[in-house]
Write a protein that holds these residues in place. Structure first.
Motif, mmCIF file in Angstrom:
data_model
loop_
_atom_site.group_PDB
_atom_site.id
_atom_site.type_symbol
_atom_site.label_atom_id
_atom_site.label_comp_id
_atom_site.label_asym_id
_atom_site.label_seq_id
_atom_site.Cartn_x
_atom_site.Cartn_y
_atom_site.Cartn_z
ATOM 1 N N VAL A 234 42.504 53.855 54.961
ATOM 2 C CA VAL A 234 43.075 52.910 54.286
ATOM 3 C C VAL A 234 42.566 53.073 52.831
ATOM 4 C CG1 VAL A 234 44.035 50.646 53.564
ATOM 5 C CG2 VAL A 234 43.643 51.223 55.774
ATOM 6 N N GLN A 235 43.615 53.376 51.864
ATOM 7 C CA GLN A 235 43.329 53.834 50.569
ATOM 8 C C GLN A 235 43.776 52.447 49.593
ATOM 9 O OE1 GLN A 235 45.332 56.944 48.138
ATOM 10 N NE2 GLN A 235 43.188 57.981 48.345
ATOM 11 N N TYR A 236 43.090 52.053 48.725
ATOM 12 C CA TYR A 236 43.411 51.176 47.643
ATOM 13 C C TYR A 236 43.520 51.921 46.345
ATOM 14 C CZ TYR A 236 42.166 47.604 51.063
ATOM 15 O OH TYR A 236 41.973 46.826 52.409
ATOM 16 N N LYS A 237 44.478 51.596 45.738
ATOM 17 C CA LYS A 237 44.717 51.946 44.223
ATOM 18 C C LYS A 237 44.571 50.592 43.558
ATOM 19 C CE LYS A 237 47.652 56.020 44.849
ATOM 20 N NZ LYS A 237 48.979 56.405 44.358
ATOM 21 N N MET A 238 43.573 50.599 42.472
ATOM 22 C CA MET A 238 43.425 49.356 41.725
ATOM 23 C C MET A 238 43.554 49.685 40.210
ATOM 24 S SD MET A 238 40.253 48.580 44.188
ATOM 25 C CE MET A 238 40.253 46.855 44.059
ATOM 26 N N VAL A 239 43.894 48.583 39.446
ATOM 27 C CA VAL A 239 43.818 48.921 38.113
ATOM 28 C C VAL A 239 42.970 47.513 37.562
ATOM 29 C CG1 VAL A 239 45.425 48.321 35.990
ATOM 30 C CG2 VAL A 239 46.139 49.578 37.946
ATOM 31 N N LEU A 240 42.168 47.713 36.633
ATOM 32 C CA LEU A 240 41.368 46.628 35.993
ATOM 33 C C LEU A 240 42.056 45.855 34.863
ATOM 34 C CD1 LEU A 240 38.421 45.598 35.824
ATOM 35 C CD2 LEU A 240 38.149 47.151 33.951
ATOM 36 N N LYS A 241 42.097 44.500 35.329
ATOM 37 C CA LYS A 241 43.108 43.547 34.388
ATOM 38 C C LYS A 241 42.196 42.461 34.093
ATOM 39 C CE LYS A 241 47.283 44.982 33.556
ATOM 40 N NZ LYS A 241 48.483 44.816 34.699
ATOM 41 N N GLU A 242 41.705 42.242 33.019
ATOM 42 C CA GLU A 242 40.844 40.937 32.520
ATOM 43 C C GLU A 242 39.591 40.924 33.424
ATOM 44 O OE1 GLU A 242 43.708 38.020 32.604
ATOM 45 O OE2 GLU A 242 44.950 39.103 30.937
ATOM 46 N N GLY A 243 38.585 42.059 33.744
ATOM 47 C CA GLY A 243 37.619 42.139 34.399
ATOM 48 C C GLY A 243 37.653 41.811 35.840
ATOM 49 N N VAL A 244 39.066 41.930 36.220
ATOM 50 C CA VAL A 244 39.174 42.011 37.724
ATOM 51 C C VAL A 244 39.989 43.114 38.214
ATOM 52 C CG1 VAL A 244 40.306 40.487 39.867
ATOM 53 C CG2 VAL A 244 39.334 39.434 37.693
ATOM 54 N N TRP A 245 39.488 43.853 39.244
ATOM 55 C CA TRP A 245 40.277 45.047 39.758
ATOM 56 C C TRP A 245 41.168 44.509 40.815
ATOM 57 C CZ3 TRP A 245 39.481 49.849 38.036
ATOM 58 C CH2 TRP A 245 38.420 50.267 37.329
ATOM 59 N N GLU A 246 42.360 44.796 40.242
ATOM 60 C CA GLU A 246 43.359 44.265 41.208
ATOM 61 C C GLU A 246 44.323 45.238 41.621
ATOM 62 O OE1 GLU A 246 46.397 42.752 38.206
ATOM 63 O OE2 GLU A 246 45.449 40.608 38.183
ATOM 64 N N ILE A 247 44.651 45.172 43.081
ATOM 65 C CA ILE A 247 45.203 46.057 43.911
ATOM 66 C C ILE A 247 46.572 45.972 43.690
ATOM 67 C CG2 ILE A 247 45.940 46.720 46.300
ATOM 68 C CD1 ILE A 247 43.404 44.501 47.243
ATOM 69 N N TYR A 248 47.283 47.329 43.458
ATOM 70 C CA TYR A 248 48.552 47.622 43.246
ATOM 71 C C TYR A 248 49.289 48.614 44.203
ATOM 72 C CZ TYR A 248 48.671 52.039 40.586
ATOM 73 O OH TYR A 248 48.640 53.385 40.466
ATOM 74 N N ASP A 249 48.398 49.161 45.101
ATOM 75 C CA ASP A 249 49.183 50.048 46.119
ATOM 76 C C ASP A 249 47.987 50.413 47.174
ATOM 77 O OD1 ASP A 249 50.839 51.311 47.548
ATOM 78 O OD2 ASP A 249 50.668 53.323 46.364
ATOM 79 N N GLN B 244 31.203 41.304 36.332
ATOM 80 C CA GLN B 244 32.245 42.077 36.714
ATOM 81 C C GLN B 244 32.249 43.060 38.090
ATOM 82 O OE1 GLN B 244 34.133 44.890 33.793
ATOM 83 N NE2 GLN B 244 34.709 46.133 35.477
ATOM 84 N N LEU B 245 32.717 43.017 38.979
ATOM 85 C CA LEU B 245 32.664 43.781 40.129
ATOM 86 C C LEU B 245 33.128 45.157 40.192
ATOM 87 C CD1 LEU B 245 32.938 40.819 42.886
ATOM 88 C CD2 LEU B 245 30.911 41.884 41.845
ATOM 89 N N SER B 246 32.424 46.137 40.943
ATOM 90 C CA SER B 246 32.948 47.337 40.812
ATOM 91 C C SER B 246 34.231 47.362 42.039
ATOM 92 C CB SER B 246 31.966 48.292 41.534
ATOM 93 O OG SER B 246 31.789 48.248 42.899
ATOM 94 N N PRO B 247 35.045 48.329 42.021
ATOM 95 C CA PRO B 247 36.428 47.871 42.977
ATOM 96 C C PRO B 247 35.799 47.799 44.544
ATOM 97 C CG PRO B 247 36.685 49.863 41.429
ATOM 98 C CD PRO B 247 35.365 49.460 41.273
ATOM 99 N N GLN B 248 34.783 48.528 44.783
ATOM 100 C CA GLN B 248 34.102 48.446 46.120
ATOM 101 C C GLN B 248 33.617 47.213 46.186
ATOM 102 O OE1 GLN B 248 31.929 51.851 47.871
ATOM 103 N NE2 GLN B 248 30.747 50.377 48.734
ATOM 104 N N GLU B 249 32.826 46.631 45.509
ATOM 105 C CA GLU B 249 32.276 45.402 45.480
ATOM 106 C C GLU B 249 33.365 44.294 45.688
ATOM 107 O OE1 GLU B 249 28.086 46.287 42.951
ATOM 108 O OE2 GLU B 249 29.966 45.464 41.846
ATOM 109 N N GLN B 250 34.285 44.499 44.943
ATOM 110 C CA GLN B 250 35.295 43.580 44.932
ATOM 111 C C GLN B 250 36.118 43.420 46.375
ATOM 112 O OE1 GLN B 250 37.303 42.818 41.292
ATOM 113 N NE2 GLN B 250 39.314 42.712 42.529
ATOM 114 N N ILE B 251 36.607 44.861 46.741
ATOM 115 C CA ILE B 251 37.226 44.754 48.186
ATOM 116 C C ILE B 251 36.334 43.974 49.205
ATOM 117 C CG2 ILE B 251 38.341 46.296 49.736
ATOM 118 C CD1 ILE B 251 40.035 45.916 47.371
ATOM 119 N N LYS B 252 34.974 44.528 49.193
ATOM 120 C CA LYS B 252 34.075 43.996 50.225
ATOM 121 C C LYS B 252 34.061 42.546 50.210
ATOM 122 C CE LYS B 252 29.235 44.504 51.861
ATOM 123 N NZ LYS B 252 29.405 42.937 52.154
ATOM 124 N N LYS B 253 33.803 41.942 48.861
ATOM 125 C CA LYS B 253 33.905 40.658 48.694
ATOM 126 C C LYS B 253 35.039 39.784 49.251
ATOM 127 C CE LYS B 253 33.168 36.845 45.207
ATOM 128 N NZ LYS B 253 33.904 36.014 46.013
#
Lengths: 252, 195
Positions: free
Chosen positions: B135-150, B20-29
């Motif tokens: 640029v600011q991302y708002k994210m929600v954790l859904k089933e182990g993935v941080w999903e961008i929603y704004d 499970q990646l952190s929000p930052q790791e995930q956006i970076k990926k």
């Protein structure tokens, strides 16, 4: 000028980082969760009605919006394209010079809002760019990390509790509001901050501003085209973005 | 033998937890993956197809759609919602895929990551030779993935601007009017795509 700036800005809305490169700053780490965190998520999706700004003149505004659109594609843009024969650096210098000349306006408005840090930043930019930047031709301060302070009288009014009033689309100038139009009039005709205006007649000012708008447009990368391409109803999207943008600026 | 077996199980569990990646790791990926494609020599159409599949898994389409419709989400019929989501995904995709042609270099600096329970805010700075855009991302954790929603740029929330426009259209023209407008936009996009 405002229209071009705004359309430019709104297009940035669509800059998803996914299409820009990456060079992570590894120094960052999770920090303490602050109150504004919760506030940021307070944005209930089912809030009764999302009215960011009232628009009783929508019919008139849409007419002006249509007119501006035609002016953009059939008058301003073709002229800007011709102006692109001047190398980009040259056009940037023109922009820098006139931006620097209007610095006192930003210093004054930061002062009126009692923001000492803003005054200091705007003032040091003005001094640095007027000297090392050769009368403002080059943005030396920007290279040193002293970024532009964006203040105007519309924001000053907002700071002291004046609401935006209803939405307005101005011919050529684009999105505005009752408050921001009043602010622009004060900025341009009352406050002594814009050095450009001091020695010019009204006709000369209009000509100069038109020229600067063309210059800005020549530096812009089709922002308005992108906005139009990407939004379901560009009028509504621009209105919502303008309202949010001004509110954020006033709160800053 | 049993020890080795349980060790393997342990290792497996550990790697699942780490996955499970952190929000930052995930956006970076996401940014890194997309960048590989953008910098490749593939044709624009190929790039679009590759990016399309990649970005969509990080977007909370359902959340985005819900927030875009606002109060009308609850008032809509099931079939209307399904149709809306289907059109909305395609529009959203057009928006970010259109950016691919505009890409001209730059990088993303990660400034700050704030996490609270299943929500996160990630502050980044998009930097190119001409400007820096927060640029600011708002994210929600859904089933182990941080999903961008704004996505919020200089105080302007993309989803708020969307909601303001979409709900205005539904209010005036109903869902049928909205769908007609969305379909029109999609067909326009198809036309301009043709060489």
């Amino acid at each position: 000028m405002r229209m071009i700036f705004l359309s430019f800005f709104v297009a940035l809305l669509f800059v998803w980082s996914s299409v820009a490169g990456a060079a992570p700053d590894d120094g960052s780490s999770p920090v303490a969760v602050t109150d504004d965190f919760d506030q940021a998520f307070n944005d209930d999706f089912d809030e009764p009605a999302l009215i960011l700004i009232t628009d009783p003149l929508e019919i008139v505004n849409r007419g002006t919006f249509w007119l501006n659109d035609k002016l953009y594609f059939y008058a301003l843009k073709p002229v800007a394209r011709v102006w692109r024969v001047v190398p980009r650096d040259g056009r940037q210098v023109v922009k820098n010079f006139f931006t620097n000349l209007s610095s006192p306006l930003r210093i004054l408005n930061a002062g009126l809002q009692l923001k000492p840090a803003g005054v200091g930043q705007a003032l040091s930019r003005f001094l640095i760019n007027s000297t090392f930047g050769i009368a403002g031709l080059f943005d030396v301060a920007g290279k040193w990390g002293i970024t532009k302070v964006d203040e105007d009288f519309g924001q000053t009014l907002g700071r002291y509790g004046v609401g935006s009033g209803f939405y307005l689309v101005l011919p050529l100038l684009g999105p505005s509001s009752l408050r921001d139009l009043g602010g622009a009039v004060v900025d341009d005709f009352v406050l002594p901050g814009n050095l450009v205006d001091l020695r010019l007649s009204l006709a000369e000012q209009v000509a100069l501003r038109g020229g600067l708008a063309i210059n800005d447009l020549s530096l812009d990368r089709d922002s308005y085209e992108k906005l139009k391409r990407d939004s379901l109803d560009p009028y509504l999207f621009l209105r919502a973005s303008y309202a949010q943008y001004r509110t954020a600026k006033i709160q800053k | 033998m049993r020890i080795i077996g349980s060790l393997l199980v342990l290792l497996f569990c550990a790697s699942v937890a780490l996955a499970q990646l952190s929000p930052q790791e995930q956006i970076k990926k996401m940014v890194d993956d997309v960048l590989v494609i953008l910098n490749s020599s593939a044709a624009l159409e190929t790039k679009k197809q590759q990016v399309s599949g990649m970005v969509q898994k990080y977007l909370g389409i359902h959340e985005l759609a819900k927030r875009t419709l606002g109060i009308y989400w609850k008032q809509a019929r099931k079939d209307e919602l399904a149709k809306f989501e289907q059109l909305y995904i395609r529009l959203l995709e057009n928006t970010y895929l259109n950016r691919i042609g505009d890409y001209s270099g730059g990088r993303v600096d990660f400034l700050q990551e704030r996490i609270k329970d299943d929500k996160a805010i990630l502050d980044t700075l998009v930097v190119n030779d001409k400007m820096e855009i927060p640029v600011q991302y708002k994210m929600v954790l859904k089933e182990g993935v941080w999903e961008i929603y704004d996505v919020n740029i200089e105080g302007v929330s993309l989803i708020r601007s969307y909601r303001s426009s979409y709900s205005e259209i539904v209010r005036k023209n109903g869902f049928d009017g909205l769908f007609a407008q969305m379909e029109k936009k999609l067909s326009e996009a198809q036309l301009t795509d043709q060489p």
